[in-house]
Design a protein around this motif. Structure first.
Motif, PDB file in Angstrom:
ATOM      1  N   UNK A 616      -9.474   6.853  24.943  1.00 23.07           N
ATOM      2  CA  UNK A 616      -8.067   6.939  24.547  1.00 23.07           C
ATOM      3  C   UNK A 616      -7.875   7.578  23.182  1.00 23.07           C
ATOM      4  N   UNK A 617      -8.768   7.278  22.249  1.00 27.22           N
ATOM      5  CA  UNK A 617      -8.514   7.696  20.863  1.00 27.22           C
ATOM      6  C   UNK A 617      -9.559   8.626  20.276  1.00 27.22           C
ATOM      7  N   UNK A 618     -10.727   8.735  20.899  1.00 30.32           N
ATOM      8  CA  UNK A 618     -11.781   9.519  20.282  1.00 30.32           C
ATOM      9  C   UNK A 618     -11.953  10.905  20.826  1.00 30.32           C
ATOM     10  N   UNK A 619     -11.359  11.206  21.979  1.00 28.51           N
ATOM     11  CA  UNK A 619     -11.479  12.531  22.569  1.00 28.51           C
ATOM     12  C   UNK A 619     -10.195  13.302  22.320  1.00 28.51           C
ATOM     13  N   UNK A 766      -6.048  -0.467  23.687  1.00 32.36           N
ATOM     14  CA  UNK A 766      -7.414  -0.830  24.031  1.00 32.36           C
ATOM     15  C   UNK A 766      -8.192  -1.237  22.776  1.00 32.36           C
ATOM     16  N   UNK A 767      -7.816  -0.689  21.626  1.00 30.26           N
ATOM     17  CA  UNK A 767      -8.435  -1.118  20.381  1.00 30.26           C
ATOM     18  C   UNK A 767      -8.156  -2.578  20.078  1.00 30.26           C
ATOM     19  N   UNK A 768      -6.919  -3.011  20.335  1.00 32.49           N
ATOM     20  CA  UNK A 768      -6.571  -4.419  20.127  1.00 32.49           C
ATOM     21  C   UNK A 768      -7.303  -5.321  21.122  1.00 32.49           C
ATOM     22  N   UNK A 769      -7.435  -4.846  22.358  1.00 31.97           N
ATOM     23  CA  UNK A 769      -8.183  -5.609  23.360  1.00 31.97           C
ATOM     24  C   UNK A 769      -9.626  -5.790  22.912  1.00 31.97           C
TER      25      UNK A 769
END
Length: 846
Positions: A616-619, A766-769
């Motif tokens: 979600x955040x790194x690509x 998803x980071x919070x999860x």
């Protein structure tokens, strides 16, 4: 209970006068088109295109429609490979523009609009526009993002009451509109009824049938689903109105209760004059092949149900097709029809002859779930208990958006004598021509079918070339596939050697894509070889997407591609062999020595969450997996979790958008209900699916289990119900019940609850999860000491070492060619031994 009207497939007598009237204004640019009011247009081009025995005439043809194009309208051409020659060109509009057609008043027409965002300087997939016809808005705020490979065809039924009919394209502010092809033709007179029953219900009690309207055709219809129940895909060439019928397997909710049943033999009982009674023939309702397959109850006593996605709180026209292909004697099979678990018809098949097709029509308003449920239920008191369904069609009812303007010709009631005489003479001259042409055209005419479902994947047909399809201009999502890593390409001969020529004893898994084989490459590496099968549910777009994603990203918790093969008819993906299989395998293992502990399960969930967070955040641009489930989380010999199967992945929304508009794909039970209803895909869709996986890990039961009582079938719904009632402990996997620290369970269950919120905006990232799961693991390990049932949401003051979860910077930029461009990246946590990551057996993967 009111009696529901039965439509037998019986055929009207051919009316020569009506037939000749249809031919009275014949024109001859193409012998495949008989009526003046039949149009096939290749937009943006002056060159005719022959597609499926139809000639799509270029726009400049004088016999085709009048154009009212804006001054800044122009055509755009595409020179790369496209799925259809119709998609080589498009007409572009930067302000309101229209096509005007001459039509036969008071007839129902099929309107088909073709959209395909091929690669071009203007980036067609960025278009946003409206499409309207007199009295109806067909498309509002249409976003062209979902018109990439293999293209999108929108199909409508509209009753035209004037002699002139306009299709108007209106760009939204600062955007533009486009269209690749248009089809407009009359449909059989009685194909859509003008009077129809309406099914009404209130909860589980108030219900019944009433007359919906004696003027139903004053509405327009948009095709949403057309299913060949129990059968394969029915192509446009097969259907006599060029419709496409898709398999129903994706929508049946209790497949264990049903079986596919073919025709017992012989022929369907059609009227003897069926082949000659002209355009009013009811043979056009559905082709024979639809009635020659069905799903019937497995043992004659179970119910069968289908749930199809619909727009919420909207009227829909439902047509259900039946044909008793199972029995040699009539009147044996009598069963019930339910909609939303409410009885609609109490005597389906009342008096129908064996092998005689029939159908039921009803208008039903969808509820707020975004699904319409249809069930057939056996009557156990009948001579031979059984229930079946052969076909299902669903169309959205479009109410009028305004009055239909008068034609200039409508107000002119004075017709000169020369015109009358000319019409009579012309009609007499055309009689003989019409008869001859009708007999000839009826033999050869095949119209281009419609691709009417945005919810099912379109299967790709393998090409016959012996060279690679990925490097010769083949498209993915409408654009050439750039920068394929040819270093990953493996020869078919090497893979045959590695798998002993795909020996059956080497099969370690099977899914919709095909078989998965255990193999050993020449360098000694053990691999998993996933080989497609012709006609599989996963086709060329998914194959290309997987290569695009996995060849350009690296992360310790994402499966890594070792190679691929694209020779002749083959589509093969090769991954490193994963010793422990899928998460699902381990959760449901009957071997007591292999049962996962609670701590191991938490670590697996954390690993999977890290992989998804990175997607979600790194690509570059962000990637949405779109099919998160326990069979797509793989475990190596050390139980390190890796997310797998990127065939349905999509790049995330651009900065100015919060979602990607796309047809719904995924797996029932894990599918985000908000995405299901709106077709708007977000990162939070993955979060919902992952929440289901978390529950599955806790309870060790499948996401959908039809064998359980109705309220327990859906794990997500049942799990949240149990949590709210304070009885979550009752459904925990017994093998780990005594292992879970109470506060760890509390934090874990709170995380599940947040992930499964119906509104995506209420779900965590998803980071919070990941943060919450790490916290639950620390609570389990005893690193944080808390009182049981302490509110875990007030944890900000607790000193605990948690991962540094942050938004990673974009490491590459999106190119303009498609929505699957991903920058080459490497996770900081990768170690040397993680140079390759892989996938092994997937028992029930797509």
């Amino acid at each position: 209970m009111p009696t529901f009207h039965l439509h037998k497939i019986q055929h009207s007598i051919f009316l020569l006068a009506a037939f000749l009237l249809q031919f009275s204004s014949l024109h001859f640019p193409s012998l495949g088109y008989v009526h003046q009011d039949t149009y096939f247009i290749n937009c943006g081009s002056d060159i005719p295109v022959n597609e499926n025995n139809n000639v799509y005439i270029g726009e400049s043809n004088s016999n085709y429609p009048k154009k009212s194009f804006s001054s800044n309208s122009y055509s755009e051409s595409n020179q790369s490979t496209v799925p259809s020659p119709l998609y080589q060109t498009a007409r572009i509009f930067h302000s309101e523009s229209s096509y005007e057609f001459t039509t036969e008043p008071n007839n129902t027409y099929m309107v088909r609009l073709h959209f395909f965002s091929f690669s071009s300087p203007i980036n067609l997939y960025t278009a946003k526009f409206n499409v309207s016809v007199p009295g109806f808005s067909l498309l509002q705020n249409f976003d062209a993002k979902n018109t990439t490979n293999p293209g999108l065809i929108k199909e409508y039924f509209v009753k035209i009451i004037r002699q002139k009919f306009k299709i108007t394209f209106t760009p939204q502010n600062s955007s533009f509109a486009f269209v690749n092809a248009i089809e407009l033709f009359t449909v059989p007179t009685h194909l859509i009824p003008d009077s129809i029953a309406r099914f009404t219900y209130t909860g589980s009690t108030g219900r019944g049938l009433s007359t919906y309207s004696k003027n139903f055709l004053s509405r327009a219809l948009e095709t949403k689903h057309r299913l060949n129940v129990g059968g394969e895909n029915v192509t446009r060439q097969t259907d006599n109105l060029s419709r496409e019928w898709l398999p129903d397997d994706s929508y049946i909710t209790d497949p264990q209760n049903a079986k596919d049943s073919p025709f017992f033999g012989g022929t369907l009982k059609r009227d003897p004059d069926d082949e000659s009674d002209g355009p009013n023939s009811n043979k056009y309702t559905a082709p024979d092949v639809v009635y020659q397959t069905a799903k019937e109850t497995l043992n004659g006593t179970n119910n069968i149900s289908w749930s199809v996605p619909v727009e919420k709180n909207t009227d829909h026209f439902l047509r259900l097709h039946f044909c008793d292909i199972f029995n040699q004697q009539s009147l044996l099979t009598i069963f019930f029809l339910y909609i939303y678990d409410n009885l609609v018809i109490s005597t389906v098949n009342d008096g129908a002859d064996v092998s005689s097709p029939y159908y039921y029509d009803v208008v039903v308003r969808s509820d707020g779930s975004g699904l319409l449920k249809v069930s057939v239920v056996p009557n156990i008191t009948s001579a031979k208990p059984n229930a079946f369904l052969n076909g299902l069609e669903l169309m959205k009812v479009i109410e009028s958006s305004g009055p239909i303007p008068l034609d200039i010709s409508d107000s002119n009631s004075k017709i000169s004598l020369p015109v009358v005489v000319g019409s009579v003479v012309g009609g007499l001259v055309l009689v003989s021509i019409a008869v001859v042409l009708f007999l000839w055209v009826s033999k050869i005419r095949k119209q281009k079918p419609v691709e009417n479902s945005e919810w099912l994947p379109v299967r790709a047909t393998a090409g016959g070339s012996s060279h690679s399809r990925l490097t010769d201009g083949t498209t993915i999502q409408g654009s050439p596939l750039p920068n394929i890593n040819l270093g990953l390409k493996l020869s078919l001969l090497d893979l045959q050697f590695a798998t002993e020529n795909f020996d059956a004893k080497r099969i370690i898994g099977k899914g919709g894509f095909g078989n998965v084989y255990k193999g050993v490459l020449k360098n000694g590496m053990t691999v998993a070889v996933k080989r497609s099968e012709p006609g599989s549910g996963q086709g060329l777009p998914e194959f290309q997407a997987e290569i695009m994603v996995l060849s350009k990203i690296r992360h310790r918790h994402l499966v890594s591609l070792i190679g691929y093969c694209d020779e002749r008819y083959e589509m093969i993906l090769v991954y490193e062999y994963m010793e422990k299989g899928t998460l699902r395998d381990s959760l449901y293992s009957t071997n007591l020595t292999n049962i996962l502990t609670w701590k191991q399960r938490l670590e697996i969930c954390i690993g999977a969450a890290r992989g998804l967070h990175y997607l979600h955040k790194g690509a570059a641009g962000g990637i949405i997996h779109r099919d998160v489930k326990s069979t797509n989380i793989l475990l190596d010999e050390n139980l390190v979790a890796k997310v797998a199967d990127f065939g349905l992945s999509r790049s995330g929304p651009l900065d100015q958008h919060s979602y990607v508009s796309t047809g719904v794909k995924g797996t029932f039970g894990y599918l985000d209900p908000e995405y299901f209803r709106s077709q708007q895909l977000t990162e939070k869709s993955d979060v919902y699916s992952f929440g289901v996986v978390l529950l599955e890990v806790l309870c060790a039961r499948t996401a959908i289990d039809p064998s359980l009582p109705r309220e327990q079938v859906n794990l997500a719904e049942w799990g949240i119900f149990c949590k709210d009632k304070g009885i979550l402990e009752d459904i925990i996997d017994p093998s780990i019940k005594g292992q879970i620290e109470p506060n760890s369970l509390r934090k874990f269950s709170e995380t599940v609850d947040k992930c499964l919120q119906d509104d995506g905006s209420d779900r965590p990232s998803m980071g919070d999860v990941l943060w919450d799961l790490e916290y639950a693991l620390q609570l389990q390990r005893g690193a944080v000491h808390r009182e049981p049932h302490e509110d875990s949401s007030s944890s900000a003051s607790v000193s605990i070492q948690l991962p540094n979860v942050r938004r990673l910077p974009s490491l590459s930029t999106l190119t303009e060619m498609d929505d699957m461009s991903i920058g080459m990246v490497n996770d900081e946590s990768n170690s040397a031994e993680d140079s390759v990551f892989s996938q092994l057996k997937i028992d029930d993967a797509r």
